[in-house]
Enzyme design. Structure first.
Site, mmCIF file in Angstrom:
data_model
loop_
_atom_site.group_PDB
_atom_site.id
_atom_site.type_symbol
_atom_site.label_atom_id
_atom_site.label_comp_id
_atom_site.label_asym_id
_atom_site.label_seq_id
_atom_site.Cartn_x
_atom_site.Cartn_y
_atom_site.Cartn_z
ATOM 1 N N CYS A 50 46.880 31.509 34.071
ATOM 2 C CA CYS A 50 46.920 31.725 35.519
ATOM 3 C C CYS A 50 47.763 32.987 35.768
ATOM 4 C CB CYS A 50 47.542 30.506 36.198
ATOM 5 S SG CYS A 50 47.826 30.762 37.945
ATOM 6 N N GLY A 51 47.152 34.011 36.289
ATOM 7 C CA GLY A 51 47.823 35.316 36.404
ATOM 8 C C GLY A 51 49.020 35.307 37.337
ATOM 9 N N GLU A 90 46.712 24.154 37.739
ATOM 10 C CA GLU A 90 46.293 24.950 38.898
ATOM 11 C C GLU A 90 45.797 24.108 40.064
ATOM 12 O OE1 GLU A 90 43.830 28.508 39.204
ATOM 13 O OE2 GLU A 90 44.440 28.973 37.166
ATOM 14 N N CYS A 145 44.648 35.339 43.446
ATOM 15 C CA CYS A 145 44.417 34.971 42.051
ATOM 16 C C CYS A 145 44.597 36.235 41.199
ATOM 17 C CB CYS A 145 43.007 34.410 41.904
ATOM 18 S SG CYS A 145 42.593 33.995 40.208
ATOM 19 N N ASN A 191 40.800 32.305 31.911
ATOM 20 C CA ASN A 191 40.703 31.892 33.320
ATOM 21 C C ASN A 191 39.351 32.467 33.766
ATOM 22 O OD1 ASN A 191 43.105 32.388 36.078
ATOM 23 N ND2 ASN A 191 41.836 30.643 35.601
HETATM 24 N N1 LIG Z 1 44.554 28.115 42.048
HETATM 25 C C1 LIG Z 1 45.477 29.036 42.628
HETATM 26 C C2 LIG Z 1 44.923 30.399 42.859
HETATM 27 C C3 LIG Z 1 44.399 30.986 41.634
HETATM 28 C C4 LIG Z 1 45.470 31.414 40.660
HETATM 29 C C5 LIG Z 1 44.841 32.108 39.538
HETATM 30 N N2 LIG Z 1 44.090 31.449 38.585
HETATM 31 C C6 LIG Z 1 45.590 33.290 39.004
HETATM 32 O O1 LIG Z 1 45.188 33.846 37.974
HETATM 33 O O2 LIG Z 1 46.530 33.742 39.640
HETATM 34 C C7 LIG Z 1 45.977 28.545 43.990
HETATM 35 O O3 LIG Z 1 45.256 27.883 44.738
HETATM 36 O O4 LIG Z 1 47.127 28.878 44.302
#
Ligand SMILES: N[C@@H](CCC[C@H](N)C(=O)O)C(=O)O
Length: 260
Positions: free
Chosen positions: A199-200, A189, A75, A14
């Site tokens: 995605c964390g 995402e 994120c 990511n």
């Molecule tokens: N795209 C997500 C926010 C980012 C999530 C991310 N990549 C992670 O690692 O948590 C959103 O808009 O909710």
């Protein structure tokens, strides 16, 4: 034309553009510029962009934008990468605290590039017949499947993401398969509008829903397309979880200058 000195980080694939904005230099960055910087053909290329801001009472503030240029919710992998970046910027202590859009976080650094990030407690989970829906800093739809590798994450994820029940805000969508040890998670995402390598907050949501047994401490290994993460937490009730830690690598890829 603005000259930007940027750093590119990745946490299990990511990836993020990061700038040190503690002097406010990039305060005027527009959504269109963020989108251009994240563009994989016309810019640096990333799933999101973060600013390391100054904030009294904390080591720093995290400001996060999705690749579409819009400021978004929390994120998890981004938070871990920003902690690794903060250390590179001279915040050398092993334990850091920062404030993000969903509230305060703490983090610990281990070795060269391992970051443990504490997430907010979760006290609400919608439990449908074939899915879960919860917020781990960002909204996540979690669907269990038999063969995660066979899923068309782009097509199926997009359909759920734009389902009218999630209205204008939308949701991220995670497909989860139980493995011998832990789970395998693939995520569509929101704001990237595609599958990312990891995605964390999605991995965290999936791990919490996987712990469907008694109230106790859990350690869930999670495989993603971009590598291995671990989620540790205490299940405190049927739908409540505390002391949630997202743990894994966060690595500098390169740094450079760009004019936009
Ligand atoms: N795209 C997500 C926010 C980012 C999530 C991310 N990549 C992670 O690692 O948590 C959103 O808009 O909710």
């Amino acid at each position: 034309m603005t000259n930007i000195h940027f750093y590119k980080y990745q946490g299990t694939g990511n990836d993020f553009v990061i700038m040190d904005n503690r002097n406010g230099r990039y305060n005027e960055l527009t959504d269109a510029q963020v989108k251009q910087l994240c563009d994989r053909r016309f810019g640096i290329g990333a799933d999101g962009l973060m600013l390391l801001n100054q904030r009294e009472g904390y080591d720093f503030e995290m400001k996060y934008y999705n690749a579409d240029g819009r400021e978004s919710s929390m994120c998890g992998n981004g938070g871990r990468c920003l902690v690794a970046f903060a250390r590179k910027m001279g915040l050398e202590q092993e334990h850091l605290s920062f404030i993000a859009v969903d509230g305060p976080h703490e983090a610990t650094l281990k070795g060269a590039d391992w970051v443990n990030l504490k997430m907010q407690d979760v006290n609400w989970v919608e439990n449908g017949p074939l899915h879960f829906y919860l917020n781990t800093g960002s909204p996540h739809f979690v669907k269990y499947v038999n063969d995660v590798q066979a899923i068309d994450v782009y097509t199926e994820g997009k359909e759920i993401r734009y389902n009218e029940r999630f209205a204008a805000e939308g949701t991220n969508v995670n497909f989860v398969q139980e493995m011998d040890k832990g789970i395998f998670v693939r995520t569509y995402e929101r704001g990237v509008e595609d599958e990312t390598y990891s995605c964390g907050t999605g991995v965290t949501a999936a791990a919490l829903t996987f712990a469907n047994g008694e109230n106790k401490e859990y350690v869930i290994p999670v495989q993603t397309l971009g590598g291995q993460l671990e989620v540790r937490f205490t299940k405190t009730g049927e739908r409540s979880y505390s002391d949630i830690w997202l743990c894994g690598p966060a690595t500098l890829v390169f740094e450079g200058d760009i004019n936009i």
